[in-house]
Design a protein around this motif. Structure first.
Motif, PDB file in Angstrom:
ATOM      1  N   ALA A   1      28.248  27.355  38.427  1.00 49.43           N
ATOM      2  CA  ALA A   1      28.933  26.761  37.276  1.00 49.43           C
ATOM      3  C   ALA A   1      30.263  27.474  37.011  1.00 49.43           C
ATOM      4  O   ALA A   1      31.280  26.829  36.745  1.00 49.43           O
ATOM      5  CB  ALA A   1      28.038  26.829  36.039  1.00 49.43           C
ATOM      6  N   GLU A   2      30.260  28.819  37.120  1.00 47.98           N
ATOM      7  CA  GLU A   2      31.491  29.565  36.884  1.00 47.98           C
ATOM      8  C   GLU A   2      32.519  29.269  37.967  1.00 47.98           C
ATOM      9  O   GLU A   2      33.721  29.162  37.692  1.00 47.98           O
ATOM     10  CB  GLU A   2      31.201  31.077  36.845  1.00 47.98           C
ATOM     11  CG  GLU A   2      30.517  31.553  35.586  1.00 47.98           C
ATOM     12  CD  GLU A   2      29.007  31.337  35.596  1.00 47.98           C
ATOM     13  OE1 GLU A   2      28.491  30.757  36.587  1.00 47.98           O
ATOM     14  OE2 GLU A   2      28.342  31.726  34.626  1.00 47.98           O
TER      15      GLU A   2
ATOM     16  N   ARG B   1      32.750  26.462  39.649  1.00 45.62           N
ATOM     17  CA  ARG B   1      33.291  25.122  39.378  1.00 45.62           C
ATOM     18  C   ARG B   1      34.278  25.133  38.214  1.00 45.62           C
ATOM     19  O   ARG B   1      35.213  24.336  38.168  1.00 45.62           O
ATOM     20  CB  ARG B   1      32.150  24.143  39.096  1.00 45.62           C
ATOM     21  CG  ARG B   1      31.330  23.834  40.328  1.00 45.62           C
ATOM     22  CD  ARG B   1      30.375  22.685  40.100  1.00 45.62           C
ATOM     23  NE  ARG B   1      29.236  23.041  39.277  1.00 45.62           N
ATOM     24  CZ  ARG B   1      28.127  23.621  39.729  1.00 45.62           C
ATOM     25  NH1 ARG B   1      28.025  23.902  41.014  1.00 45.62           N
ATOM     26  NH2 ARG B   1      27.143  23.911  38.921  1.00 45.62           N
ATOM     27  N   GLY B   2      34.082  26.061  37.281  1.00 42.61           N
ATOM     28  CA  GLY B   2      35.017  26.183  36.165  1.00 42.61           C
ATOM     29  C   GLY B   2      36.354  26.772  36.596  1.00 42.61           C
ATOM     30  O   GLY B   2      37.335  26.692  35.858  1.00 42.61           O
TER      31      GLY B   2
ATOM     32  N   ARG C   1      38.831  14.121  30.194  1.00 41.24           N
ATOM     33  CA  ARG C   1      37.682  14.170  29.275  1.00 41.24           C
ATOM     34  C   ARG C   1      36.587  15.050  29.847  1.00 41.24           C
ATOM     35  O   ARG C   1      35.952  15.804  29.125  1.00 41.24           O
ATOM     36  CB  ARG C   1      37.152  12.753  29.028  1.00 41.24           C
ATOM     37  CG  ARG C   1      38.081  11.920  28.141  1.00 41.24           C
ATOM     38  CD  ARG C   1      37.466  10.584  27.791  1.00 41.24           C
ATOM     39  NE  ARG C   1      36.258  10.735  26.985  1.00 41.24           N
ATOM     40  CZ  ARG C   1      35.384   9.755  26.752  1.00 41.24           C
ATOM     41  NH1 ARG C   1      35.592   8.557  27.259  1.00 41.24           N
ATOM     42  NH2 ARG C   1      34.323   9.967  26.016  1.00 41.24           N
ATOM     43  N   LEU C   2      36.382  14.956  31.155  1.00 41.31           N
ATOM     44  CA  LEU C   2      35.335  15.777  31.771  1.00 41.31           C
ATOM     45  C   LEU C   2      35.706  17.261  31.769  1.00 41.31           C
ATOM     46  O   LEU C   2      34.850  18.120  31.828  1.00 41.31           O
ATOM     47  CB  LEU C   2      35.060  15.307  33.201  1.00 41.31           C
ATOM     48  CG  LEU C   2      34.356  13.959  33.336  1.00 41.31           C
ATOM     49  CD1 LEU C   2      34.268  13.523  34.783  1.00 41.31           C
ATOM     50  CD2 LEU C   2      32.962  14.021  32.725  1.00 41.31           C
ATOM     51  N   ARG C   3      36.997  17.540  31.717  1.00 42.20           N
ATOM     52  CA  ARG C   3      37.410  18.940  31.658  1.00 42.20           C
ATOM     53  C   ARG C   3      37.671  19.385  30.228  1.00 42.20           C
ATOM     54  O   ARG C   3      38.125  20.499  29.986  1.00 42.20           O
ATOM     55  CB  ARG C   3      38.656  19.161  32.528  1.00 42.20           C
ATOM     56  CG  ARG C   3      38.314  19.215  34.013  1.00 42.20           C
ATOM     57  CD  ARG C   3      39.494  19.656  34.844  1.00 42.20           C
ATOM     58  NE  ARG C   3      39.155  19.733  36.257  1.00 42.20           N
ATOM     59  CZ  ARG C   3      38.695  20.833  36.850  1.00 42.20           C
ATOM     60  NH1 ARG C   3      38.517  21.939  36.161  1.00 42.20           N
ATOM     61  NH2 ARG C   3      38.406  20.813  38.129  1.00 42.20           N
ATOM     62  N   HIS C   4      37.417  18.493  29.289  1.00 36.12           N
ATOM     63  CA  HIS C   4      37.495  18.800  27.859  1.00 36.12           C
ATOM     64  C   HIS C   4      38.866  19.323  27.452  1.00 36.12           C
ATOM     65  O   HIS C   4      38.969  20.272  26.679  1.00 36.12           O
ATOM     66  CB  HIS C   4      36.400  19.804  27.469  1.00 36.12           C
ATOM     67  CG  HIS C   4      35.041  19.380  27.952  1.00 36.12           C
ATOM     68  ND1 HIS C   4      34.293  18.427  27.290  1.00 36.12           N
ATOM     69  CD2 HIS C   4      34.327  19.728  29.033  1.00 36.12           C
ATOM     70  CE1 HIS C   4      33.169  18.224  27.946  1.00 36.12           C
ATOM     71  NE2 HIS C   4      33.159  18.986  29.025  1.00 36.12           N
TER      72      HIS C   4
ATOM     73  N   MET D   1      28.234  29.834  30.951  1.00 35.61           N
ATOM     74  CA  MET D   1      29.152  28.693  30.807  1.00 35.61           C
ATOM     75  C   MET D   1      28.460  27.552  30.060  1.00 35.61           C
ATOM     76  O   MET D   1      27.390  27.116  30.434  1.00 35.61           O
ATOM     77  CB  MET D   1      29.584  28.212  32.191  1.00 35.61           C
ATOM     78  CG  MET D   1      30.515  27.023  32.105  1.00 35.61           C
ATOM     79  SD  MET D   1      31.681  26.974  33.457  1.00 35.61           S
ATOM     80  CE  MET D   1      32.728  28.362  33.105  1.00 35.61           C
TER      81      MET D   1
ATOM     82  N   HIS E   1      28.346  20.480  28.460  1.00 36.01           N
ATOM     83  CA  HIS E   1      28.537  19.461  27.429  1.00 36.01           C
ATOM     84  C   HIS E   1      27.864  18.188  27.903  1.00 36.01           C
ATOM     85  O   HIS E   1      28.524  17.219  28.241  1.00 36.01           O
ATOM     86  CB  HIS E   1      30.019  19.183  27.199  1.00 36.01           C
ATOM     87  CG  HIS E   1      30.832  20.416  26.932  1.00 36.01           C
ATOM     88  ND1 HIS E   1      31.190  21.312  27.904  1.00 36.01           N
ATOM     89  CD2 HIS E   1      31.356  20.891  25.779  1.00 36.01           C
ATOM     90  CE1 HIS E   1      31.902  22.294  27.369  1.00 36.01           C
ATOM     91  NE2 HIS E   1      32.009  22.060  26.092  1.00 36.01           N
TER      92      HIS E   1
ATOM     93  N   GLN F   1      28.897  14.919  25.831  1.00 33.99           N
ATOM     94  CA  GLN F   1      30.273  14.449  26.035  1.00 33.99           C
ATOM     95  C   GLN F   1      30.498  13.993  27.474  1.00 33.99           C
ATOM     96  O   GLN F   1      31.174  12.983  27.708  1.00 33.99           O
ATOM     97  CB  GLN F   1      31.291  15.556  25.724  1.00 33.99           C
ATOM     98  CG  GLN F   1      31.360  15.967  24.274  1.00 33.99           C
ATOM     99  CD  GLN F   1      30.574  17.245  24.050  1.00 33.99           C
ATOM    100  OE1 GLN F   1      29.401  17.343  24.454  1.00 33.99           O
ATOM    101  NE2 GLN F   1      31.190  18.237  23.427  1.00 33.99           N
ATOM    102  N   ASP F   2      29.952  14.739  28.432  1.00 33.69           N
ATOM    103  CA  ASP F   2      30.162  14.378  29.830  1.00 33.69           C
ATOM    104  C   ASP F   2      29.480  13.057  30.158  1.00 33.69           C
ATOM    105  O   ASP F   2      30.047  12.206  30.858  1.00 33.69           O
ATOM    106  CB  ASP F   2      29.626  15.487  30.748  1.00 33.69           C
ATOM    107  CG  ASP F   2      30.437  16.770  30.615  1.00 33.69           C
ATOM    108  OD1 ASP F   2      31.528  16.707  30.014  1.00 33.69           O
ATOM    109  OD2 ASP F   2      29.983  17.817  31.096  1.00 33.69           O
TER     110      ASP F   2
ATOM    111  N   PRO G   1      33.433  21.327  36.605  1.00 26.80           N
ATOM    112  CA  PRO G   1      32.582  22.061  35.655  1.00 26.80           C
ATOM    113  C   PRO G   1      31.958  21.131  34.618  1.00 26.80           C
ATOM    114  O   PRO G   1      32.258  21.213  33.436  1.00 26.80           O
ATOM    115  CB  PRO G   1      33.557  23.049  35.006  1.00 26.80           C
ATOM    116  CG  PRO G   1      34.892  22.394  35.103  1.00 26.80           C
ATOM    117  CD  PRO G   1      34.871  21.549  36.333  1.00 26.80           C
ATOM    118  N   ILE G   2      31.098  20.237  35.072  1.00 27.13           N
ATOM    119  CA  ILE G   2      30.455  19.319  34.134  1.00 27.13           C
ATOM    120  C   ILE G   2      28.945  19.530  34.204  1.00 27.13           C
ATOM    121  O   ILE G   2      28.443  20.152  35.131  1.00 27.13           O
ATOM    122  CB  ILE G   2      30.774  17.836  34.452  1.00 27.13           C
ATOM    123  CG1 ILE G   2      30.266  17.465  35.844  1.00 27.13           C
ATOM    124  CG2 ILE G   2      32.252  17.584  34.350  1.00 27.13           C
ATOM    125  CD1 ILE G   2      30.360  15.980  36.136  1.00 27.13           C
TER     126      ILE G   2
ATOM    127  N   ARG H   1      25.730  18.605  35.412  1.00 24.36           N
ATOM    128  CA  ARG H   1      25.458  17.759  36.571  1.00 24.36           C
ATOM    129  C   ARG H   1      24.518  16.607  36.249  1.00 24.36           C
ATOM    130  O   ARG H   1      24.641  15.520  36.812  1.00 24.36           O
ATOM    131  CB  ARG H   1      24.905  18.607  37.707  1.00 24.36           C
ATOM    132  CG  ARG H   1      26.016  19.419  38.378  1.00 24.36           C
ATOM    133  CD  ARG H   1      25.530  20.116  39.622  1.00 24.36           C
ATOM    134  NE  ARG H   1      26.673  20.479  40.465  1.00 24.36           N
ATOM    135  CZ  ARG H   1      26.545  21.029  41.666  1.00 24.36           C
ATOM    136  NH1 ARG H   1      25.348  21.275  42.160  1.00 24.36           N
ATOM    137  NH2 ARG H   1      27.613  21.319  42.374  1.00 24.36           N
TER     138      ARG H   1
END
Ligand SMILES: Nc1ncnc2c1ncn2[C@@H]1O[C@H](COP(=O)(O)OP(=O)(O)OP(=O)(O)O)[C@@H](O)[C@H]1O
Ligand SMILES: [Mg+2]
Lengths: 329, 253
Positions: free
Chosen positions: A128-129, A131-132, A158-161, B1, B4, B7-8, B96-97, B99
């Motif tokens: 996750a980190e 991918r961030g 939107r997906l990356r906020h 992390m 969301h 939202q996603d 980074p969503i 999954r």
């Protein structure tokens, strides 16, 4: 290797295949002496020890990476560093395993062995980190055909906020010359427009590390130069870029360092100047320089596009030599 | 992390709903077959079928609604298959969503699309003389059962969507689901069927669900049948979800 007018050196990069063949030959004979064909132990000693937050380690760090698909061994121990803010080109022929490396780094594929760290995070345990920290532009454009270009970008935003998706989308559409096409469905886009949109989608949210898998395959020379320009701009802004390519001229144009992936390992890793030293000394030959088809294309189609190349890297583009009166400002 | 999920999922749901809004033919092709069956059975075969009710279309509708869902969910497999082959699936997975939102968006899209299809089919049934004595609570219960049934079947559709190697492969799985209502109480009372067929018909999920919906729509007491129907839906949902999750994990390695 500066070329002026009709003078060209014997090892000109006009075709790329010449240098590739020469490279392969020379690497076998003396690469170990001149270049960074490093042993894993030296590499480990050279790399900065990882800190808890990985601040001082390279943006991308590969050690002894292995991967097989059933009985096909693709990666046999890949070692590679990408320094923060630099552009590294991973060169390799078809099937060398470039996409495999990129997919492992993007957490889409698990390695069999070795270490892969991105931005200080381990791809196997801190997906996750990772991918961030990254953004991936895959080998084949991954865009939504049914949505418009703008909607694709807004979706990414939107997906990356990000706080203002619409503004980010419009800004990227402008940067990639898609402002007019932005409200059209992607299904109506040309291949080059798709690729540009694809790249723009990767930039949403300004990730610190970007992976580009053959970013210019299938693009016409002009679109290639636009992509090159965008990538150079990214690096100037501090983004780390790891890109794969089969084209030597692309690596030459863009990369701070070039790594060649061959038979599952990085056989050569160095700057362009270091790679050039692998070649036999340039013999000066006098040949009448014919414009390449690419030069002709650029002169006819877009003085503008070759102008960008000129700005980005004066001196190495042969297209600069072909000045047609009236077509340049 | 932090993730969301909501939202996603909302962002991705918006994407797939746009797909449906831009190709309304997916709704049309979904409803064509159930409506054709309804016309065929009511105006051609229905006269010879003895159901013990005044209106055959009213008797028939619950089964037709299940066929509508069975035909609609194959679009989920289709859309998912396109996502996995077009590379956009990988793009989402390198982001980074949350999954899980990738699949949930498809499932919720299927729910919305199927509810629209169901409304269209009920509309046609009304034109053909379907009448219901059910009140608001009855209709809500019917909607709830159909929604649960749709979500359960959609999770089945996710499996071929993730594992198929061709577009056709991604959608053939729905044929048995469409045919299952024919060996149930949907078209004819099970009492008319020969022994083994009757046993099968009375012990398969479609009969339980059809009977519960029929009772609700005709305003009759539903009894314990509704629990059998709900148990089937939840059971299918759980099994399909677990298998789909396995397929998903295998896919993203
Ligand atoms: N999912 C897979 N299953 C089996 N073999 C695979 C799979 N993916 C890749 N390969 C094989 O692994 C090798 C390396 O593939 P990869 O896509 O990484 O190469 P590449 O350097 O990106 O090539 P190209 O320049 O053609 O894109 C190839 O021989 C390919 O056939
Ligand atoms: Mg590749």
């Amino acid at each position: 290797m500066q070329r002026h007018g009709a003078v060209s050196t014997g090892t000109g990069t006009g075709t790329g295949t010449g240098i590739r063949r020469a490279c392969a030959r020379k690497i076998r004979s003396r690469a170990a002496l001149t270049l960074t064909q490093r042993q894993p132990s030296t590499l480990a000693a050279m790399s900065t020890a990882p800190t808890p937050h990985g601040v001082h380690e390279p943006a991308v760090l590969l050690r002894g990476l292995t991967k097989s698909y059933r009985d096909l061994t693709v990666l046999r121990g890949v070692d590679l560093d990408v320094a923060r803010g630099s552009i590294v080109a991973l060169l390799g022929s078809n099937g060398a395993g470039k996409t495999t490396v990129i997919k492992i780094l993007s957490t889409l594929l698990r390695a069999d062995g070795g270490t892969a760290r991105v931005n200080g995070f381990d791809v196997a345990t801190q997906g996750a980190e990772v991918r961030g920290s990254i953004s991936l532009t895959g080998q084949f454009a991954a865009v939504d055909e049914i949505l418009t270009g703008r909607e694709n970008l807004v979706l990414m935003a939107r997906l990356r906020h990000v706080t203002d998706p619409g503004v980010v989308a419009d800004d990227l559409l402008r940067r990639f010359s898609l402002a007019e096409a932005g409200t059209r469905r992607v299904a109506t886009y040309s291949g080059g427009m798709r690729r540009r949109l694809d790249l723009a989608m990767s930039l949403v949210g300004d990730p610190p590390v970007i992976f580009l898998d053959e970013p210019t395959t299938g693009l016409d020379p002009q679109a290639r130069i636009e992509v090159w320009r965008a990538v150079s701009e990214l690096a100037r802004g501090g983004t780390t870029v790891l890109l794969t390519t089969q084209h030597l001229d692309e690596a030459e144009q863009l990369a701070d360092r070039i790594a060649i992936l061959h038979e599952g390992r990085i056989t050569v890793n160095g700057t362009l100047a270091e790679l050039r030293r692998l070649l036999p000394p340039a013999e000066v030959e006098y040949v009448e320089k014919q414009p390449t088809l690419e030069d002709v294309f650029l002169a006819v189609v877009g003085a503008d596009a070759s102008g960008h190349a000129h700005r980005d890297d004066p001196g190495t583009r042969t297209s600069d030599d072909l000045t047609t009166p009236g077509e340049r400002p | 992390m932090t993730t969301h999920v909501v939202q996603d999922t909302a962002a991705l749901l918006g994407r797939s709903l746009r797909h449906i809004a831009r190709s309304p033919d997916t709704i049309i092709t979904t409803v064509v077959m159930p409506i054709a069956f309804m016309l065929l059975f009511v105006y051609v075969l229905g006269g010879a079928i003895e159901t013990g009710t005044d209106s055959y279309v009213t008797y028939l509708l619950p089964g037709i609604l299940l066929i509508t869902v069975a035909s609609g969910i194959s679009y989920t497999a289709y859309r998912l298959f396109l996502d996995t082959t077009s590379g956009i699936f990988e793009r989402f997975h390198a982001m980074p969503i949350a999954r899980s939102s990738v699949l949930w968006a498809h499932v919720l899209t299927s729910l919305v699309a199927n509810l629209i299809s169901l409304v269209v089919v009920v509309g046609v049934a009304l034109l053909m003389g379907f009448r219901s004595g059910a009140g608001v609570s009855g209709w809500l219960a019917v909607t709830g059962i159909l929604a649960l049934f749709t979500v359960a079947l959609t999770w089945i559709a996710v499996i071929p969507g993730l594992t198929a190697t061709s577009v056709d492969g991604a959608s053939v799985f729905s044929y048995p689901l469409i045919l299952l209502p024919f060996i149930s109480s949907a078209f004819v009372p099970t009492a008319t069927m020969p022994g083994p067929v009757r046993w099968f018909a009375e012990h398969q999920p479609v009969t339980a669900i059809v009977d519960a919906i029929r009772d609700l729509l005709t305003g009759q007491p539903v009894g314990t049948g509704i629990w059998t129907a709900l148990a089937w839906c939840v059971g299918i949902l759980v099994v399909a979800y677990v298998l789909a999750d396995l397929a998903y994990r295998r896919r993203i390695a």
